[in-house]
Design an enzyme around this catalytic site. Structure first.
Site, PDB file in Angstrom:
ATOM      1  N   ARG A   1     -48.432 -55.639  45.891  1.00 55.98           N
ATOM      2  CA  ARG A   1     -47.463 -54.085  46.551  1.00 55.98           C
ATOM      3  C   ARG A   1     -47.917 -52.834  46.258  1.00 55.98           C
ATOM      4  NH1 ARG A   1     -43.216 -54.814  40.952  1.00 55.98           N
ATOM      5  NH2 ARG A   1     -44.718 -55.227  39.410  1.00 55.98           N
TER       6      ARG A   1
ATOM      7  N   LYS B   1     -46.492 -48.812  43.831  1.00 60.09           N
ATOM      8  CA  LYS B   1     -46.313 -49.685  43.171  1.00 60.09           C
ATOM      9  C   LYS B   1     -45.008 -49.537  44.479  1.00 60.09           C
ATOM     10  CE  LYS B   1     -45.368 -51.968  38.733  1.00 60.09           C
ATOM     11  NZ  LYS B   1     -46.063 -52.090  36.941  1.00 60.09           N
TER      12      LYS B   1
ATOM     13  N   ASP C   1     -41.831 -59.305  47.937  1.00 61.63           N
ATOM     14  CA  ASP C   1     -41.062 -58.696  48.555  1.00 61.63           C
ATOM     15  C   ASP C   1     -42.054 -57.288  48.789  1.00 61.63           C
ATOM     16  OD1 ASP C   1     -40.742 -57.323  46.366  1.00 61.63           O
ATOM     17  OD2 ASP C   1     -38.413 -58.229  46.691  1.00 61.63           O
ATOM     18  N   GLY C   2     -43.458 -57.573  47.868  1.00 61.22           N
ATOM     19  CA  GLY C   2     -44.019 -56.011  48.163  1.00 61.22           C
ATOM     20  C   GLY C   2     -43.298 -55.197  46.947  1.00 61.22           C
TER      21      GLY C   2
ATOM     22  N   ARG D   1     -49.365 -43.563  41.296  1.00 62.52           N
ATOM     23  CA  ARG D   1     -49.940 -43.104  40.059  1.00 62.52           C
ATOM     24  C   ARG D   1     -51.106 -42.834  40.652  1.00 62.52           C
ATOM     25  NH1 ARG D   1     -51.509 -48.881  39.770  1.00 62.52           N
ATOM     26  NH2 ARG D   1     -49.820 -49.965  38.700  1.00 62.52           N
TER      27      ARG D   1
ATOM     28  N   ARG E   1     -60.989 -53.177  38.990  1.00 71.18           N
ATOM     29  CA  ARG E   1     -60.790 -54.218  38.215  1.00 71.18           C
ATOM     30  C   ARG E   1     -62.118 -55.031  37.551  1.00 71.18           C
ATOM     31  NH1 ARG E   1     -54.706 -54.937  39.267  1.00 71.18           N
ATOM     32  NH2 ARG E   1     -54.664 -52.910  41.150  1.00 71.18           N
TER      33      ARG E   1
ATOM     34  N   ASP F   1     -57.266 -59.357  35.141  1.00 71.59           N
ATOM     35  CA  ASP F   1     -57.653 -57.867  37.111  1.00 71.59           C
ATOM     36  C   ASP F   1     -56.285 -56.917  36.064  1.00 71.59           C
ATOM     37  OD1 ASP F   1     -55.458 -60.519  36.884  1.00 71.59           O
ATOM     38  OD2 ASP F   1     -54.414 -58.940  38.011  1.00 71.59           O
ATOM     39  N   ASN F   2     -56.460 -56.952  35.440  1.00 69.60           N
ATOM     40  CA  ASN F   2     -55.237 -56.170  35.033  1.00 69.60           C
ATOM     41  C   ASN F   2     -55.978 -54.804  33.709  1.00 69.60           C
ATOM     42  OD1 ASN F   2     -52.766 -55.940  36.083  1.00 69.60           O
ATOM     43  ND2 ASN F   2     -51.640 -56.947  34.832  1.00 69.60           N
TER      44      ASN F   2
ATOM     45  N   ASP G   1     -50.534 -50.025  34.660  1.00 69.86           N
ATOM     46  CA  ASP G   1     -49.838 -51.440  35.088  1.00 69.86           C
ATOM     47  C   ASP G   1     -49.118 -51.914  34.575  1.00 69.86           C
ATOM     48  OD1 ASP G   1     -48.565 -52.699  37.433  1.00 69.86           O
ATOM     49  OD2 ASP G   1     -50.234 -54.142  36.980  1.00 69.86           O
TER      50      ASP G   1
END
Length: 453
Positions: A94, A114, A126-127, A180, A187, A255-256, A265
């Site tokens: 998203r 985001k 839904d992104g 952002r 990552r 992945d964060n 995030d």
């Protein structure tokens, strides 16, 4: 678009990696774009603060390309461990990266989104982003920046006129798109994907990219070892800064974790009310995997996955030897972060460690609110209302010189960001579109950050 050629320095380094790393995508066509928040302080660092509101919305709500940078949005590909389960089916679902530029410290910065719409990695999502989620991200990034945590900055929040359905909050709820400003979006999971695919050529290409573009170093004879060394240092600092801030990220999946050691995030984040190692931020973290006191362990585990991925292009033994340095690095950084927040100078490793151990022990046993304590204790100003249980800490702190005098900026109420206040800031926005409380809180947080700095 008004451009200051000295302040605005566009880049397009991501294109050098090639199409194996991203998918070109298009932003959603939102029904409307209502600007609610623009971070001109952050924008000034990359030469974007002179944009008019109309230009701002065009670039950060409709995503017209900024001059000289990426020609269009790119959804990045990566894998990752999510609560220790490996998932090869993820990527930017998203969000996307749509511009790069150099900041006033000459760092390569990304503009990422985001809530900007669906991508090939959206799966069944839904992104989109809820407006409340965008507000929470503003509050998290402002507070963390003020408390010395290396963090992405929320540059923009624009309401999109969409009514979103969510299962974990009252629906329909208002939609938003957020931008952002971040020191890269590479990552640990980006490296894991290449290891999973056994793609040695792209692993070397990515390693060189991170060293050259994000660490400003030319790759040497052992680029993988050098990269792990740098990431270990940055992530140990990140873990320490979370603890000193009393912050719980909530979802420290691989992945964060950004390989620059910059936090980003923010989903189910919280600030811990008291020094409680078991305090969790995510309602779904039933095992407390990412609880307050387990965050250093969680980040260390994620860096181990980076080391495992780098075995594709480096020997195992030197990578393992480097991993053993995370603990000592963390200990050095936690002492520095705690002393900074206390407004004290170092007296050497042994004295600093004794002070921090006393502080953590007494915070834990007394149950004092974390943000109240740090406000009261800044520059040796702990008031007499703190009882005898603080005697050991007082004596140890008195041996440390203040790094500067406590001044008028520290009068008044402590500045915290507990969940009840977050909800109280959101409530007037939801009920009457009143943003005054949010803007007042941002100003309060920035004043605290200026005083700390």
């Amino acid at each position: 678009m008004p451009i200051d050629p000295q302040a605005y320095r566009p880049a397009a380094a991501l294109q050098e990696l090639g199409p194996d790393f991203w998918d070109p995508v298009a932003a959603a066509d939102f029904p409307e774009t209502r600007l609610h928040y623009r971070n001109d302080r952050a924008a000034a660092q990359v030469g974007l603060d002179a944009l008019t509101d109309e230009e701002w919305v065009r670039h950060f709500g409709r995503f017209d390309p900024l001059p000289g940078t990426l020609p269009g949005p790119l959804a990045l590909r990566y894998h990752g461990h999510q609560f220790r389960s490996y998932n090869p089916e993820i990527g930017d679902g998203r969000g996307f990266t749509f511009a790069q530029m150099r900041d006033d410290r000459d760092r390569l910065m990304d503009l990422g989104t985001k809530g900007s719409g669906q991508t090939p990695w959206s799966r069944f999502g839904d992104g989109r982003l809820t407006l409340k989620g965008g507000v929470r991200e503003i509050l998290a990034t402002e507070m963390l920046e003020a408390l010395g945590v290396p963090t992405s900055r929320t540059l923009s929040s624009i309401e999109t006129g969409e009514a979103l359905q969510r299962g974990d909050e009252p629906s329909p709820t208002r939609g938003a798109v957020m931008v952002r400003l971040s020191h890269g979006h590479i990552r640990i999971g980006t490296f894991q994907r290449l290891a999973y695919l056994r793609d040695e050529a792209n692993m070397r290409r990515l390693t060189d990219y991170v060293l050259r573009e994000l660490y400003a170093e030319e790759p040497g004879d052992e680029p993988a070892l050098r990269l792990l060394d740098l990431v270990l240092d940055r992530t140990a600092r990140l873990a320490a800064s979370y603890m000193a801030a009393g912050f719980v990220h909530g979802v420290l999946n691989s992945d964060n974790i950004n390989v620059t050691g910059e936090s980003f995030d923010y989903g189910p984040w919280r600030f811990a009310p008291t020094w409680d190692a078991g305090f969790t931020a995510a309602y779904f973290d039933h095992a407390g995997l990412y609880a307050f006191g387990r965050q250093p362990e969680a980040i260390n585990w994620d860096v181990m996955q980076l080391a495992g991925s780098l075995r594709l292009i480096a020997g195992s033994e030197p990578l393992v030897t480097l991993l053993d340095t995370f603990g000592p690095r963390f200990q050095g950084y936690i002492a520095a972060a705690m002393l900074w927040r206390l407004g004290l100078t170092s007296r050497g490793e042994e004295a600093d460690r004794a002070l921090i151990q006393s502080l953590e022990r007494t915070l834990r046993t007394t149950g004092v609110e974390v943000h109240h304590f740090f406000h009261d204790a800044f520059a040796q100003a702990l008031p007499s209302s703190y009882g005898e249980e603080w005697a050991d800490f007082r004596a140890l702190a008195a041996a440390h010189a203040p790094r500067r005098e406590r001044d008028a900026d520290w009068q008044g109420e402590p500045c915290g960001m507990l969940i009840d206040e977050v909800e109280a800031i959101w409530s007037p926005i939801a009920e009457s579109d009143d943003w005054s409380r949010l803007h007042a809180k941002v100003a309060e947080v920035r004043a605290m950050g200026d005083a700390l700095a």
